[in-house]
Design a protein around this motif. Sequence first.
Motif, PDB file in Angstrom:
ATOM      1  N   THR A 101      -1.640   2.966  -7.905  1.00 51.14           N
ATOM      2  CA  THR A 101      -2.755   3.727  -8.481  1.00 51.14           C
ATOM      3  C   THR A 101      -2.230   4.937  -9.247  1.00 51.14           C
ATOM      4  O   THR A 101      -2.725   5.280 -10.319  1.00 51.14           O
ATOM      5  CB  THR A 101      -3.722   4.159  -7.364  1.00 51.14           C
ATOM      6  N   THR A 102      -1.205   5.557  -8.694  1.00 46.17           N
ATOM      7  CA  THR A 102      -0.621   6.714  -9.370  1.00 46.17           C
ATOM      8  C   THR A 102      -0.094   6.304 -10.743  1.00 46.17           C
ATOM      9  O   THR A 102      -0.337   6.980 -11.746  1.00 46.17           O
ATOM     10  CB  THR A 102       0.526   7.296  -8.511  1.00 46.17           C
ATOM     11  N   SER A 105       0.837  -1.193   0.000  1.00 46.87           N
ATOM     12  CA  SER A 105       0.000   0.000   0.000  1.00 46.87           C
ATOM     13  C   SER A 105       0.876   1.249   0.000  1.00 46.87           C
ATOM     14  O   SER A 105       1.875   1.305   0.712  1.00 46.87           O
ATOM     15  CB  SER A 105      -0.897  -0.024   1.236  1.00 46.87           C
TER      16      SER A 105
HETATM   17  N1  LIG Z   1      -3.259  13.598  -5.033  1.00 42.88           N
HETATM   18  C1  LIG Z   1      -2.240  13.281  -4.214  1.00 42.88           C
HETATM   19  N2  LIG Z   1      -1.582  14.242  -3.558  1.00 42.88           N
HETATM   20  C2  LIG Z   1      -0.549  13.943  -2.730  1.00 42.88           C
HETATM   21  N3  LIG Z   1      -0.120  12.708  -2.525  1.00 42.88           N
HETATM   22  C3  LIG Z   1      -0.715  11.696  -3.150  1.00 42.88           C
HETATM   23  C4  LIG Z   1      -1.821  11.920  -4.026  1.00 42.88           C
HETATM   24  N4  LIG Z   1      -2.218  10.724  -4.517  1.00 42.88           N
HETATM   25  C5  LIG Z   1      -1.409   9.803  -3.962  1.00 42.88           C
HETATM   26  N5  LIG Z   1      -0.513  10.372  -3.154  1.00 42.88           N
HETATM   27  C6  LIG Z   1       0.543   9.685  -2.412  1.00 42.88           C
HETATM   28  O1  LIG Z   1       1.310   8.943  -3.332  1.00 42.88           O
HETATM   29  C7  LIG Z   1       1.670   7.713  -2.758  1.00 42.88           C
HETATM   30  C8  LIG Z   1       1.261   6.576  -3.657  1.00 42.88           C
HETATM   31  O2  LIG Z   1      -0.168   6.511  -3.675  1.00 42.88           O
HETATM   32  P1  LIG Z   1      -0.958   5.438  -4.533  1.00 42.88           P
HETATM   33  O3  LIG Z   1      -2.393   5.726  -4.381  1.00 42.88           O
HETATM   34  O4  LIG Z   1      -0.403   5.422  -5.901  1.00 42.88           O
HETATM   35  O5  LIG Z   1      -0.593   4.099  -3.785  1.00 42.88           O
HETATM   36  P2  LIG Z   1      -1.120   2.631  -4.037  1.00 42.88           P
HETATM   37  O6  LIG Z   1       0.049   1.821  -4.347  1.00 42.88           O
HETATM   38  O7  LIG Z   1      -2.220   2.653  -5.035  1.00 42.88           O
HETATM   39  O8  LIG Z   1      -1.708   2.262  -2.625  1.00 42.88           O
HETATM   40  P3  LIG Z   1      -2.946   1.326  -2.248  1.00 42.88           P
HETATM   41  O9  LIG Z   1      -2.479  -0.076  -2.382  1.00 42.88           O
HETATM   42  O10 LIG Z   1      -3.208   1.662  -0.814  1.00 42.88           O
HETATM   43  O11 LIG Z   1      -4.075   1.692  -3.150  1.00 42.88           O
HETATM   44  C9  LIG Z   1       1.041   7.643  -1.390  1.00 42.88           C
HETATM   45  O12 LIG Z   1       2.016   8.002  -0.440  1.00 42.88           O
HETATM   46  C10 LIG Z   1      -0.037   8.681  -1.449  1.00 42.88           C
HETATM   47  O13 LIG Z   1      -0.241   9.239  -0.181  1.00 42.88           O
END
Ligand SMILES: Nc1ncnc2c1ncn2[C@@H]1O[C@H](COP(=O)(O)OP(=O)(O)OP(=O)(O)O)[C@@H](O)[C@H]1O
Lengths: 242, 402
Positions: free
Chosen positions: A49-50, A44
């Motif tokens: 997602t990014t 996580s």
């Molecule tokens: N709009 C935003 N502004 C600032 N930080 C962000 C934003 N979107 C995501 N982040 C940060 O970027 C990082 C990666 O987020 P992301 O959502 O891509 O993780 P993930 O791998 O999809 O996690 P999960 O498995 O929980 O969905 C995290 O630390 C998150 O807090």
Amino acid sequence: MTNYMLEARDITKVYHSEAGDIMPLKGVSVELAAGELTLLMGPSGSGKTTLLSILGCILSPTSGSLQIAGYSTNGLSAEGMADLRRRHVGFVFQSYNLVPTLTALENVMLALDLRGASRAEAPDLAWEALAAVRLSHRANVMPSKLSGGEKQRVSIARALAGAPSVILADEPTAALDSENGQAVMALLSEVAKDTRRAVLVVTHDHRTLKYGDRMIRIEDGRIASRARRRSMSDAMLAPAAA
Amino acid sequence: MHTTADAAPIALPGRPAPARKGMMRLPMIPKLAYRNLFHDRLGLVVTIVGIVFSVVLVAVQFGLYLGSENRIAAMFDHAEGDLWVVPLGTKSFDDPAMLSGRERHSVLSTPGVASVQELAVGFVNWRKPKGGSTAALLVGSEIREGSTLPWNVAEGSASALAAPSAVAVDSTYFQELGITRMGDRAEINNMDVTVQAVTKGIRSFTTLPYVFTTLSTARTLLGAPADQSSYTLVKAASGTSIEDLRAAIAKRLPDAEILTHAEFRKRSLDYWLFETGAGAALIAGALLGIIVGMVIVAQTLYASTKDHLNEFATLRALGASAGYINKVILIQAMLSAMIGYVLGMALSLAVIWAAEDSTLLIVMTPNLALMLLALTVGMCVLAAICAIFKVIRIDPAVVFSR
Ligand SMILES: Nc1ncnc2c1ncn2[C@@H]1O[C@H](COP(=O)(O)OP(=O)(O)OP(=O)(O)O)[C@@H](O)[C@H]1O
Ligand SMILES: [Mg+2]
């Protein structure tokens, strides 16, 4: 010449906030081949997602390059990005994101309308898409009356309609029970067999591993490992953080 | 091991043919607009009530304004003449003074004059037959074959006014004048008069009852000499330039003002509607209606858009252009406008119909109806633009974070 449907090079993403800059992606390169289902896994907050948002032209990367179906996203405006994802990307979301005021069939028709299908061809294409996810019998049902698994299958039909080059799914099984999750993954892997299409699925769920042709692990904004199906070892399939 | 490896391969849908110009599109945009609108019934009711309220308020205010115009201009719409000779400083028809008395002669001797008609107008004291008195505006005109004053004679006839002390009053003023029927007697300025004709629907803007009679009876009742009048109406001979004639008459009558028919009409309208503030109040009321309606519509449409923000974000994520989303919101607004307009107009017509027999004159004209339609649509489009500004700023990335 490769038959990559999507190629991303050295993607970085920086969010600026008052608390300081956050860099969820620190130089990621990904390529998605036609006819393959790629799994994207990682803890996580690792940036899955990014990355998916950037690959789907919903977010712009801070640096790096991206090509989808041979089109570069370099210097595209918001409208240009919308145009590219409309024509070449299909999305499947964890929370389905169906339009609640439209029936299953209409939700699919909406995607076809966005993609410029005519009144003459759209109904056939929409029925075909629903048939592909085996939901023809639920075509005229509102999303609120569909089960989670059915909703996700409608959303796969919606992503399929119009035959995009790339389908991106963010944790499509996370809200589903095991049986429905398996069915959705099976469906996505079938979809991926089409040689005109590449599929990327973000997942936490180890039961989905068997459906992947490839797996990419991302950790702290960097690719930690890549593996082909044949060589996916048990060690790779059981990361501690997941 | 693929669990689906031995399942029958699924038939994948094909790609739509590339869009062509003139191709029939799916009606998804209006469908979405319609579903969004009817999805939230309470919101729809609030929107429609807001629009209906606004339409009725504006219709009634503008209808009253038009009704006032009609009343103020009624004398002008029925008196025939190209030029009016009026006492200096006359503000409106209902603000009479007396000319000097030599106007008729001077005007008639001016080349290019076809005919002259004199009016003696003045405030009088009307004593009711059963006691009590009220003020009235006496209008004396030369009553002959083809006279246009008074008009709308419902009982008796204009020619009956030729009898001594005969007057015509309007049936809507019976109560104020203390009479009940044709033939009733009363006193004007302590002289006996008899109602020999009854008109229907001639009401003044000032609410002072009009009393019509002949020029000579009016002079007697007003105590004016036999050659004096309030206004001299001039008809130009055909082919005469009105401006030249005006200049020629003005040269002969330096102590009077010579106004064209249109000028005197406008001066009377401006006086009552704007100098007295009566019209301004009506217009202010109408503006208030527009503003209130706009705020309600903007507010509800904005709220509805906010409720559907996630769907708009999804649409955007699926690649909808900004135009596609704007069209959904605009059509939603236009649908509300149409429903609100139709109901609002129906209610306005009902109000106008109900007010028919009252002293209020509310007028609905095709132009006013069109203006209200334009206004309703404009109001809703403006509200839609507010909502669009909200939607423009949504980040399609929110589709992943729910
Ligand atoms: N709009 C935003 N502004 C600032 N930080 C962000 C934003 N979107 C995501 N982040 C940060 O970027 C990082 C990666 O987020 P992301 O959502 O891509 O993780 P993930 O791998 O999809 O996690 P999960 O498995 O929980 O969905 C995290 O630390 C998150 O807090
Ligand atoms: Mg995520």
